[in-house]
Write a protein that holds these residues in place. Structure first.
Motif, PDB file in Angstrom:
ATOM      1  N   LYS A 110       0.807  -1.228   0.000  1.00 46.38           N
ATOM      2  CA  LYS A 110       0.000   0.000   0.000  1.00 46.38           C
ATOM      3  C   LYS A 110       0.836   1.273   0.000  1.00 46.38           C
ATOM      4  O   LYS A 110       0.321   2.357  -0.272  1.00 46.38           O
ATOM      5  CB  LYS A 110      -0.928   0.014   1.232  1.00 46.38           C
ATOM      6  CG  LYS A 110      -1.863  -1.187   1.333  1.00 46.38           C
ATOM      7  CD  LYS A 110      -2.875  -1.209   0.205  1.00 46.38           C
ATOM      8  CE  LYS A 110      -3.858  -2.359   0.377  1.00 46.38           C
ATOM      9  NZ  LYS A 110      -4.858  -2.401  -0.730  1.00 46.38           N
ATOM     10  N   GLY A 111       2.111   1.143   0.311  1.00 48.86           N
ATOM     11  CA  GLY A 111       2.950   2.340   0.391  1.00 48.86           C
ATOM     12  C   GLY A 111       3.155   2.756   1.827  1.00 48.86           C
ATOM     13  O   GLY A 111       2.289   2.563   2.692  1.00 48.86           O
ATOM     14  N   LEU A 112       4.309   3.363   2.099  1.00 50.20           N
ATOM     15  CA  LEU A 112       4.665   3.726   3.464  1.00 50.20           C
ATOM     16  C   LEU A 112       4.116   5.091   3.835  1.00 50.20           C
ATOM     17  O   LEU A 112       4.047   5.994   3.007  1.00 50.20           O
ATOM     18  CB  LEU A 112       6.189   3.753   3.622  1.00 50.20           C
ATOM     19  CG  LEU A 112       6.923   2.437   3.386  1.00 50.20           C
ATOM     20  CD1 LEU A 112       8.416   2.669   3.477  1.00 50.20           C
ATOM     21  CD2 LEU A 112       6.485   1.382   4.378  1.00 50.20           C
ATOM     22  N   PRO A 113       3.721   5.251   5.105  1.00 54.17           N
ATOM     23  CA  PRO A 113       3.442   6.603   5.585  1.00 54.17           C
ATOM     24  C   PRO A 113       4.782   7.339   5.702  1.00 54.17           C
ATOM     25  O   PRO A 113       5.843   6.703   5.756  1.00 54.17           O
ATOM     26  CB  PRO A 113       2.818   6.364   6.967  1.00 54.17           C
ATOM     27  CG  PRO A 113       3.386   5.059   7.406  1.00 54.17           C
ATOM     28  CD  PRO A 113       3.535   4.240   6.156  1.00 54.17           C
ATOM     29  N   ASN A 114       4.731   8.633   5.732  1.00 60.39           N
ATOM     30  CA  ASN A 114       5.979   9.411   5.850  1.00 60.39           C
ATOM     31  C   ASN A 114       6.955   9.053   4.750  1.00 60.39           C
ATOM     32  O   ASN A 114       8.154   8.979   4.962  1.00 60.39           O
ATOM     33  CB  ASN A 114       6.648   9.164   7.207  1.00 60.39           C
ATOM     34  CG  ASN A 114       5.707   9.379   8.363  1.00 60.39           C
ATOM     35  OD1 ASN A 114       4.978  10.375   8.387  1.00 60.39           O
ATOM     36  ND2 ASN A 114       5.696   8.446   9.296  1.00 60.39           N
ATOM     37  N   LYS A 115       6.424   8.792   3.552  1.00 61.76           N
ATOM     38  CA  LYS A 115       7.302   8.264   2.507  1.00 61.76           C
ATOM     39  C   LYS A 115       8.327   9.277   2.037  1.00 61.76           C
ATOM     40  O   LYS A 115       9.285   8.923   1.362  1.00 61.76           O
ATOM     41  CB  LYS A 115       6.484   7.766   1.317  1.00 61.76           C
ATOM     42  CG  LYS A 115       5.789   8.838   0.503  1.00 61.76           C
ATOM     43  CD  LYS A 115       5.114   8.206  -0.698  1.00 61.76           C
ATOM     44  CE  LYS A 115       4.544   9.270  -1.621  1.00 61.76           C
ATOM     45  NZ  LYS A 115       3.923   8.660  -2.810  1.00 61.76           N
ATOM     46  N   ASN A 116       8.128  10.551   2.385  1.00 64.36           N
ATOM     47  CA  ASN A 116       9.112  11.556   1.986  1.00 64.36           C
ATOM     48  C   ASN A 116      10.291  11.612   2.945  1.00 64.36           C
ATOM     49  O   ASN A 116      11.245  12.331   2.705  1.00 64.36           O
ATOM     50  CB  ASN A 116       8.447  12.941   1.905  1.00 64.36           C
ATOM     51  CG  ASN A 116       7.438  13.000   0.783  1.00 64.36           C
ATOM     52  OD1 ASN A 116       7.662  12.418  -0.271  1.00 64.36           O
ATOM     53  ND2 ASN A 116       6.317  13.682   1.012  1.00 64.36           N
ATOM     54  N   TRP A 117      10.175  10.855   4.052  1.00 67.10           N
ATOM     55  CA  TRP A 117      11.265  10.861   5.032  1.00 67.10           C
ATOM     56  C   TRP A 117      12.255   9.782   4.633  1.00 67.10           C
ATOM     57  O   TRP A 117      11.979   8.600   4.697  1.00 67.10           O
ATOM     58  CB  TRP A 117      10.732  10.584   6.431  1.00 67.10           C
ATOM     59  CG  TRP A 117      11.793  10.672   7.470  1.00 67.10           C
ATOM     60  CD1 TRP A 117      12.204  11.789   8.127  1.00 67.10           C
ATOM     61  CD2 TRP A 117      12.577   9.594   8.003  1.00 67.10           C
ATOM     62  NE1 TRP A 117      13.197  11.492   9.010  1.00 67.10           N
ATOM     63  CE2 TRP A 117      13.451  10.143   8.948  1.00 67.10           C
ATOM     64  CE3 TRP A 117      12.650   8.225   7.744  1.00 67.10           C
ATOM     65  CZ2 TRP A 117      14.371   9.394   9.665  1.00 67.10           C
ATOM     66  CZ3 TRP A 117      13.565   7.472   8.453  1.00 67.10           C
ATOM     67  CH2 TRP A 117      14.411   8.047   9.397  1.00 67.10           C
ATOM     68  N   ILE A 118      13.415  10.205   4.153  1.00 67.98           N
ATOM     69  CA  ILE A 118      14.436   9.260   3.702  1.00 67.98           C
ATOM     70  C   ILE A 118      15.664   9.401   4.582  1.00 67.98           C
ATOM     71  O   ILE A 118      16.201  10.496   4.748  1.00 67.98           O
ATOM     72  CB  ILE A 118      14.824   9.520   2.231  1.00 67.98           C
ATOM     73  CG1 ILE A 118      13.591   9.444   1.345  1.00 67.98           C
ATOM     74  CG2 ILE A 118      15.886   8.530   1.781  1.00 67.98           C
ATOM     75  CD1 ILE A 118      12.946   8.092   1.267  1.00 67.98           C
ATOM     76  N   LYS A 119      16.094   8.296   5.129  1.00 68.00           N
ATOM     77  CA  LYS A 119      17.292   8.275   5.971  1.00 68.00           C
ATOM     78  C   LYS A 119      18.523   8.510   5.113  1.00 68.00           C
ATOM     79  O   LYS A 119      18.565   8.132   3.952  1.00 68.00           O
ATOM     80  CB  LYS A 119      17.382   6.906   6.684  1.00 68.00           C
ATOM     81  CG  LYS A 119      18.597   6.707   7.549  1.00 68.00           C
ATOM     82  CD  LYS A 119      18.537   7.529   8.820  1.00 68.00           C
ATOM     83  CE  LYS A 119      19.750   7.223   9.717  1.00 68.00           C
ATOM     84  NZ  LYS A 119      19.818   8.126  10.857  1.00 68.00           N
ATOM     85  N   SER A 120      19.533   9.140   5.702  1.00 66.95           N
ATOM     86  CA  SER A 120      20.791   9.290   4.983  1.00 66.95           C
ATOM     87  C   SER A 120      21.347   7.911   4.678  1.00 66.95           C
ATOM     88  O   SER A 120      21.126   6.965   5.442  1.00 66.95           O
ATOM     89  CB  SER A 120      21.791  10.083   5.825  1.00 66.95           C
ATOM     90  OG  SER A 120      22.000   9.445   7.070  1.00 66.95           O
ATOM     91  N   PRO A 121      22.045   7.754   3.543  1.00 69.68           N
ATOM     92  CA  PRO A 121      22.513   6.416   3.124  1.00 69.68           C
ATOM     93  C   PRO A 121      23.263   5.693   4.243  1.00 69.68           C
ATOM     94  O   PRO A 121      24.140   6.256   4.890  1.00 69.68           O
ATOM     95  CB  PRO A 121      23.438   6.737   1.947  1.00 69.68           C
ATOM     96  CG  PRO A 121      22.931   8.032   1.420  1.00 69.68           C
ATOM     97  CD  PRO A 121      22.461   8.801   2.624  1.00 69.68           C
ATOM     98  N   GLN A 122      22.899   4.438   4.448  1.00 71.17           N
ATOM     99  CA  GLN A 122      23.510   3.632   5.503  1.00 71.17           C
ATOM    100  C   GLN A 122      23.341   2.160   5.161  1.00 71.17           C
ATOM    101  O   GLN A 122      22.345   1.763   4.560  1.00 71.17           O
ATOM    102  CB  GLN A 122      22.852   3.934   6.851  1.00 71.17           C
ATOM    103  CG  GLN A 122      23.455   3.165   8.027  1.00 71.17           C
ATOM    104  CD  GLN A 122      22.725   3.439   9.331  1.00 71.17           C
ATOM    105  OE1 GLN A 122      21.832   4.283   9.395  1.00 71.17           O
ATOM    106  NE2 GLN A 122      23.090   2.721  10.378  1.00 71.17           N
ATOM    107  N   THR A 123      24.322   1.347   5.544  1.00 73.34           N
ATOM    108  CA  THR A 123      24.226  -0.100   5.336  1.00 73.34           C
ATOM    109  C   THR A 123      23.724  -0.773   6.600  1.00 73.34           C
ATOM    110  O   THR A 123      24.235  -0.514   7.693  1.00 73.34           O
ATOM    111  CB  THR A 123      25.599  -0.685   4.945  1.00 73.34           C
ATOM    112  OG1 THR A 123      26.030  -0.090   3.722  1.00 73.34           O
ATOM    113  CG2 THR A 123      25.513  -2.195   4.761  1.00 73.34           C
TER     114      THR A 123
END
Length: 788
Positions: free
Chosen positions: A550-563
């Motif tokens: 269905k898609g994530l809430p807060n989908k505009n919140w992207i974490k800084s790149p991390q492994t």
């Protein structure tokens, strides 16, 4: 659901244990015709104990001082080290042991010869072996040799490895045993007939015998006569070790023949055989052979060559399981311990603790190519222990009380989705072009199509997110979404309490029926496991699969790149679809996933499974420490207990909710584990907030306790370690104050009070200052106070 009324089938249990190949010999030993325990032999050399290695040769090899120098070593050609640097030089190691570990032969007293009289024809290695073996058994042996000396073709091996002096000394020992030897006696077909009449049995080891004989390949008996054959007539080659083996095997047949017992029973593993042990060397380091600098390895060279040995053994289940390694026990030995406990001693502290230290995660079965499941064995054993009243109450008491709390009115809740008007008021958002907000519009049917069942641990650890998750589901699912708070019964299942499990399953099924059989939306891996096992008729969906679809809430919140490294909950071991959903969600948020060695279907347990966290905290800590060392990266989990345990072990760990519902100014990877008391409070808080904010119901707020407790951090930690809740301490103080049942220490001014709550007696040492109570010490035990 299986009921425990039926007794544990211990014979079937032993059959399962017998399938374990932990004790199966390696290919080298299986291909040694006399079965020298090569791993033990090499292990002693590796330790530098050449004397013990010598004793192993002396025990297994007939005429070890001869064979050890001239053996044609078929064991080396099948050594699995061939694929990783070359076979172990077993023959050279035998020579070094003879050089550095030889001991004087022990004086052996003659055995009274009362069993019968046997003729041995031919004094080559097979004949000598048969003669000596039968002599030890108490038979009178007469050895017929056509020449004037013993040894036959052994004399052809005189050279650098075997000196004439050594051979002569070894052969002289045959004469010293008192075995009668007839030199210069050629036995032909006619004289053989006489021997068969004169002796109880005859062994024929003449290498040049030309008359055809019908020799049984297993027993070496000729037809149905009292005649047995060996040596080159059987081996059809010049092998030294096969010749010795044939003499030994024929001697065993002769003894059985004269004892009038079966010649064929239990003989499938004589000589060489195919072992079921298959050693995987794909990850083994390549190590080249140690080259000797003289005719015999130096001691240091022998030790280094011995260290190359892989020590072949089926240990895949043990290698992956902290529990099996801690107790240094294979499934074979484990099952025998359980059988011993069930049949004979009927429960011991050691066996009980070991059985309750298994997480029942199922990795052992996944690693075992024979599909042996210790998870199933342990589960059945726990159920049997409960039935026989041998399950220690202390092992699972707190977990079962915690389950009872979650199914009590303080947390349990069943509600349908609010009405259309209420839902519109709660979940409607203004229509914004190209926005997901429109999904908040009510589009239900009035019938509960879905029932959100978050389990008990998620609300305990993430109480602030339950309302948001529910709102998301109502806004995104086609059909009404109700909510059901409670515990799935996993603690009862792990504890072997099928009585409680049955009650819990019945309660869930009752709600399901009353709600017209909705699909359950599950967020907890333990719930998923329990529903699959006990409630297969109920259709379920994973919350995480729904987020992906269905898609994530807060989908505009992207974490800084991390492994991140994903730790899959062991309850989802066979749920590949869910495992992939977790990874796709993380990747959609901008994370890179690096898999751990043990992941997906081969994942390890965090240490909570099987209630090990309560039954054996030290063992649980072992699981945690081992798992968090497996990856240098932060770990991503989707089970709250996995998150809590890893963080408590000092590992930065994200729960998937930390990524989906990030909190401002909070590093979710180090979010502190709630205390046991806080877990209860959080669950109650979730219920009250949902009723108040979603269903707009009046809720009775908890009444603050009249007794103000001041608890230092060290005491709080002690409460955690002993599974003592704040409400337990409050109950003790309340009881002591109201009925004045307490001890007073005039020297310190402290009070000591106790209170028995069900199986547990709680003790609290405290000081009173006005209306405050300073808690100085708490502890608990299961001894009942007997009052006069």
């Amino acid at each position: 659901m299986r009921r425990v009324a039926e007794k544990m089938n211990l014979d079937k249990l032993l059959e399962t244990g017998d399938r374990c190949i932990f004790l199966e010999p390696p290919t080298c030993t299986a291909n040694c015709p006399v079965h020298l325990e090569i791993i033990e032999f090499i292990s002693e050399i590796e330790k530098g104990d050449f004397q013990k290695a010598y004793k192993l040769m002396e025990k297994k090899l007939p005429f070890h001082k001869i064979i050890g120098r001239i053996c044609d070593h078929p064991c080396e050609s099948v050594c699995v080290r061939n694929e990783a640097g070359g076979a172990i030089s077993i023959s050279e190691l035998e020579k070094s042991v003879l050089e550095y570990g030889a001991a004087k032969p022990k004086k052996v007293w003659p055995v009274p010869k009362k069993k019968g009289k046997i003729a041995v024809v031919g004094s080559g290695l097979s004949g000598l072996t048969a003669a000596v073996d039968l002599d030890k058994k108490g038979y009178e042996i007469v050895l017929y040799e056509k020449t004037d000396r013993l040894g036959g073709r052994l004399w052809n091996h005189i050279g650098d490895s075997l000196k004439e002096k050594t051979l002569s000394e070894e052969l002289k020992q045959v004469e010293d045993k008192g075995i009668s030897i007839q030199f210069n006696r050629l036995i032909d077909e006619n004289s053989l007939s006489d021997l068969l009449s004169e002796y109880d049995a005859v062994y024929l080891g003449a290498s040049d015998w030309t008359a055809p004989l019908e020799i049984d390949k297993i027993t070496f008996q000729v037809g149905e006569l009292n005649l047995f054959a060996g040596g080159a007539m059987v081996t059809q080659n010049d092998s030294v070790i096969f010749s010795a083996s044939s003499g030994r095997r024929a001697a065993l047949s002769i003894e059985r023949f004269l004892s009038k017992v079966s010649l064929t029973d239990s003989r499938d593993r004589e000589g060489i055989f195919e072992t079921p042990l298959k050693q995987d060397v794909s990850e083994t380091d390549v190590l080249p052979k140690v080259e000797k600098q003289a005719s015999v390895y130096s001691q240091e060279e022998a030790i280094q060559e011995a260290k190359r040995c892989i020590k072949c053994q089926c240990r895949k289940c043990m290698d992956g399981c902290n529990h099996l390694r801690k107790y240094d026990i294979s499934p074979y030995a484990y099952i025998r311990q359980i059988n011993h406990s069930e049949r004979i001693i009927l429960g011991t502290h050691y066996a009980n603790k070991m059985i309750n230290s298994c997480t029942e995660c199922g990795l052992c079965q996944e690693e075992c190519f024979l599909d042996i499941s210790m998870k199933d064995v342990i589960q059945e054993t726990r159920e049997s222990m409960v039935e026989r009243n041998k399950m220690p109450v202390s092992a699972h008491d707190f977990a079962l009380k915690d389950m009872a709390f979650s199914n009590s009115s303080r947390f349990s809740l069943v509600r349908k989705q609010p009405s259309k008007e209420a839902s519109k008021d709660l979940f409607y958002y203004p229509l914004i072009s190209f926005s997901d907000y429109v999904k908040g519009l009510y589009h239900g049917t009035g019938k509960t199509e879905y029932l959100f069942y978050p389990g008990c641990q998620l609300p305990a650890s993430y109480p602030d997110d339950i309302k948001g998750i529910y709102e998301y589901l109502v806004g995104h699912m086609k059909g009404d979404v109700g909510i059901y708070l409670g515990c799935c019964g996993a603690p009862a299942d792990w504890a072997g309490r099928q009585d409680l499990m049955g009650e819990n399953v019945a309660a869930i099924k009752k709600v399901w029926e009353e709600m017209e059989r909705p699909t359950f939306i599950l967020a907890c891996s333990s719930c998923i496991r329990v529903f699959e096992k006990y409630l297969p008729e109920i259709k379920v969906r994973s919350l995480w699969d729904i987020y992906l679809e269905k898609g994530l809430p807060n989908k505009n919140w992207i974490k800084s790149p991390q492994t991140l490294s994903v730790h899959d909950a062991c309850g989802t071991r066979e749920n590949s679809e869910l495992q992939e959903s977790i990874r796709k969600i993380a990747e959609s948020l901008g994370y890179t996933i690096e898999e751990m060695k043990y992941s997906k279907e081969k994942t390890k347990c965090c240490g909570y499974g099987g209630l090990v966290y309560y039954a054996n905290r030290e063992q649980a800590d072992g699981f945690v420490a081992e798992r968090i060392q497996e990856s240098p990266h932060d770990i991503l989990v989707y089970c709250t207990m996995c998150k809590d345990l890893f963080v408590s072990g000092g590992k930065r760990t994200y729960h998937l909710l930390d990524l989906i519902y990030p909190k401002d100014n909070e590093d979710g990877a180090v979010k502190k584990m709630p205390t046991l008391s806080e877990r209860h409070q959080n669950r109650s808080l979730v219920k009250r907030s949902l009723l108040k904010e979603i269903w707009r119901e009046d809720v009775d707020e908890p009444v603050p306790d009249d007794y103000q407790l001041v608890i230092p951090e060290t005491v709080r930690q002690n409460m955690e370690d002993r599974y003592i809740l704040l409400e337990d301490v409050q109950a003790v103080i309340k009881n002591a104050q109201e009925i004045r049942k307490r001890f007073y220490n005039p020297d310190s001014g402290d009070y000591l009070a106790s209170l028995k709550i069900e199986h547990v007696t709680f003790w609290v040492q405290y000081a009173q200052e006005d209306d405050k109570f300073l808690i100085k010490s708490v502890y608990s035990h299961r001894m009942e106070i007997v009052e006069e």
